[in-house]
Design an enzyme around this catalytic site. Structure first.
Site, mmCIF file in Angstrom:
data_model
loop_
_atom_site.group_PDB
_atom_site.id
_atom_site.type_symbol
_atom_site.label_atom_id
_atom_site.label_comp_id
_atom_site.label_asym_id
_atom_site.label_seq_id
_atom_site.Cartn_x
_atom_site.Cartn_y
_atom_site.Cartn_z
ATOM 1 N N ASP A 289 -18.186 -69.103 -54.480
ATOM 2 C CA ASP A 289 -17.475 -70.218 -55.139
ATOM 3 C C ASP A 289 -18.078 -70.429 -56.526
ATOM 4 O O ASP A 289 -18.086 -71.524 -57.070
ATOM 5 C CB ASP A 289 -17.532 -71.507 -54.321
ATOM 6 C CG ASP A 289 -16.544 -72.564 -54.821
ATOM 7 O OD1 ASP A 289 -15.561 -72.202 -55.507
ATOM 8 O OD2 ASP A 289 -16.756 -73.760 -54.537
ATOM 9 N N HIS B 212 -14.872 -72.062 -47.642
ATOM 10 C CA HIS B 212 -15.622 -73.321 -47.645
ATOM 11 C C HIS B 212 -15.812 -73.834 -46.211
ATOM 12 O O HIS B 212 -15.898 -75.047 -45.988
ATOM 13 C CB HIS B 212 -14.946 -74.410 -48.488
ATOM 14 C CG HIS B 212 -14.549 -73.981 -49.861
ATOM 15 N ND1 HIS B 212 -15.296 -73.134 -50.628
ATOM 16 C CD2 HIS B 212 -13.436 -74.295 -50.601
ATOM 17 C CE1 HIS B 212 -14.682 -72.931 -51.789
ATOM 18 N NE2 HIS B 212 -13.556 -73.611 -51.785
ATOM 19 N N HIS C 174 -14.932 -68.306 -59.861
ATOM 20 C CA HIS C 174 -14.100 -68.859 -60.944
ATOM 21 C C HIS C 174 -14.599 -68.328 -62.284
ATOM 22 O O HIS C 174 -15.140 -69.061 -63.106
ATOM 23 C CB HIS C 174 -14.154 -70.387 -60.907
ATOM 24 C CG HIS C 174 -13.620 -70.978 -59.640
ATOM 25 N ND1 HIS C 174 -12.282 -71.215 -59.443
ATOM 26 C CD2 HIS C 174 -14.256 -71.362 -58.501
ATOM 27 C CE1 HIS C 174 -12.091 -71.742 -58.234
ATOM 28 N NE2 HIS C 174 -13.278 -71.831 -57.644
ATOM 29 N N HIS D 151 -14.585 -64.932 -54.258
ATOM 30 C CA HIS D 151 -14.191 -66.292 -54.643
ATOM 31 C C HIS D 151 -15.102 -66.763 -55.773
ATOM 32 O O HIS D 151 -16.095 -67.451 -55.555
ATOM 33 C CB HIS D 151 -14.309 -67.240 -53.443
ATOM 34 C CG HIS D 151 -13.672 -68.583 -53.658
ATOM 35 N ND1 HIS D 151 -12.631 -69.040 -52.884
ATOM 36 C CD2 HIS D 151 -13.916 -69.564 -54.547
ATOM 37 C CE1 HIS D 151 -12.275 -70.250 -53.285
ATOM 38 N NE2 HIS D 151 -13.059 -70.586 -54.305
ATOM 39 N N HIS E 250 -8.434 -72.569 -49.708
ATOM 40 C CA HIS E 250 -9.433 -73.623 -49.854
ATOM 41 C C HIS E 250 -9.182 -74.635 -48.736
ATOM 42 O O HIS E 250 -8.125 -75.259 -48.680
ATOM 43 C CB HIS E 250 -9.295 -74.282 -51.231
ATOM 44 C CG HIS E 250 -9.975 -75.615 -51.346
ATOM 45 N ND1 HIS E 250 -11.140 -75.797 -52.049
ATOM 46 C CD2 HIS E 250 -9.638 -76.849 -50.862
ATOM 47 C CE1 HIS E 250 -11.489 -77.069 -51.995
ATOM 48 N NE2 HIS E 250 -10.605 -77.725 -51.276
ATOM 49 N N LYS F 135 -3.927 -67.524 -53.723
ATOM 50 C CA LYS F 135 -4.841 -68.653 -53.487
ATOM 51 C C LYS F 135 -4.016 -69.916 -53.276
ATOM 52 O O LYS F 135 -3.100 -70.213 -54.051
ATOM 53 C CB LYS F 135 -5.759 -68.833 -54.702
ATOM 54 C CG LYS F 135 -6.433 -70.206 -54.831
ATOM 55 C CD LYS F 135 -7.499 -70.435 -53.785
ATOM 56 C CE LYS F 135 -8.131 -71.821 -53.957
ATOM 57 N NZ LYS F 135 -8.937 -71.968 -55.170
#
Length: 394
Positions: free
Chosen positions: A289, A228, A68, A66, A199, A160
């Site tokens: 993340d 998360h 970005h 995970h 998420h 996702k």
């Protein structure tokens, strides 16, 4: 093509193998033995380098499912969009496999750009995959639909989505389970995982709709990768039940008090709680993340300020788990082996003959990062980045 011999290194594969020699060639682990004869290798004419592994530990490279890496954010406006992640930040964090994805912005952020960034990072030296979709349902896609994305595009391994969050699409359970089914079918037909990365926000529903799907359909609980789950004590406690039921529980390394997330349960403590309350260690994963950002109001000024989850958090929390008493073997599984198993990355997550040569060498006492090897190539060594991206300053 050059080879590499690591001599007399203590190997956690993730299980402890004791002190071994490791011979790497062609991006693969060829031999793990008590003694690899360098004289025999020289007689074959192979060119290879020797690393003395005394006082070092060898563990599989980190798999960040995970991150970005093509940028995220934007919730505070254009100023709050994070830029793409350069190769050097990933290798300095011990990440040898990275799975990229979109976040809140599935409009200005493009899956096409994400795909091309993934291909660029792979050409630069690490392994990459991506998730199709974003927060929104119906999901943005690269082809005509979710199933086709997973089936037809090599790098797409799953989907996702976001749920239980004011920024997510508030769809019916019927639409939600139909969306999940598309990812499952895509995974089955392509031989990939088809995992649905979720998420999970602070909304009241949390994981309950997905438990309902598991209980009332034939979709198995391992189809999901909710993440998360250490964002608050309430979410984490619900994650305990999910994990006891056999579901994967993903802890966000970058969501911690260290980086300004004051309501979060610190990642290493979250793992300890999950283990103590009966969640099997092979159902716990951790991701960074990385490069994700959320905006909060500064209570003193009233202005917006960004909270950014750094990619380096995954390595930090890996070592923190060990310092806080979690066994090295367990910590390795959480940041590498379990992730590889869940995502069906069968040549990753282990130090094994025939597997990809993705390894980290750690100093034995400090657990600091000594060397990063990705697909047999040294990317980082003794505090210095060896391999940088094409457009990074050398």
């Amino acid at each position: 093509m050059n080879g590499l011999v690591i001599r007399n290194v203590r190997v956690y594969a993730p299980n402890s193998l004791g002190y071994k020699d490791i011979f790497i060639f062609g991006g693969k682990i060829i031999k793990i033995e008590d003694h690899v004869s360098c004289n025999v290798l020289k007689e074959t004419g192979l060119v290879f380098r020797i690393i003395e592994g005394d006082q070092l530990l060898a563990v599989p490279g980190l798999i960040d499912q995970h991150v970005h890496f093509n940028g995220a954010g934007g919730e505070g406006g254009p100023l709050y969009r994070t830029p793409p992640t350069p190769l050097s930040l990933l290798v300095k964090a011990g990440i040898t496999t990275a799975v990229g994805l979109l976040g809140t912005d599935g409009v200005a952020r493009s899956l096409r750009e994400l795909l091309m960034k993934a291909r660029a990072l792979e050409m630069e030296g690490i392994t990459t995959k991506i998730f199709t979709g974003a927060y929104q349902i119906p999901s943005p896609v690269l082809t005509s639909d979710i199933t086709s994305d997973i089936m037809l595009i090599d790098k797409v391994i799953g989907l996702k989505i976001a749920f239980s969050d004011h920024r997510s699409s508030h769809v019916s359970r019927q639409i939600l389970q139909e969306t999940v089914s598309q990812a499952r079918v895509g995974g089955i037909l392509s031989g990939k995982s088809g995992v649905v990365m979720i998420h999970i926000g602070e909304g009241s529903h949390r994981l309950r709709p997905f438990l309902d799907i598991v209980e009332t359909t034939d979709i198995p609980i391992h189809q999901f990768a909710p993440t998360h789950l250490n964002r608050s004590r309430e979410v984490l406690q619900e994650a305990v039940f999910w994990g006891r039921e056999g579901g994967y529980v993903d802890i966000s390394a970058g969501v911690s008090s260290r980086y300004g997330f004051i309501s979060a349960v610190n990642p290493s403590q979250a793992v300890a709680l999950l283990l103590k309350q009966g969640v099997a260690e092979n159902r716990i994963t951790m991701s960074s993340d990385g490069n994700g950002v959320m905006t909060v109001h500064n209570p003193d000024t009233g202005t917006l300020q960004p909270l950014i989850a750094p990619v380096k958090a995954l390595f930090e929390e890996f070592t923190q788990m060990i310092r806080e008493g979690i066994a090295i073997e367990t910590a390795v599984r959480i940041v590498s082996t379990n992730v590889a198993d869940h995502l069906c990355l069968f040549e990753k997550g282990r130090i094994v003959e025939g597997g990809d040569a993705d390894l980290l060498l750690l100093s034995g006492d400090e657990l600091s990062l000594h060397t990063v090897i990705a697909r047999g190539e040294i990317m980082f060594e003794k505090g210095r980045v060896i391999k940088r991206g094409l457009f990074e300053e050398q």
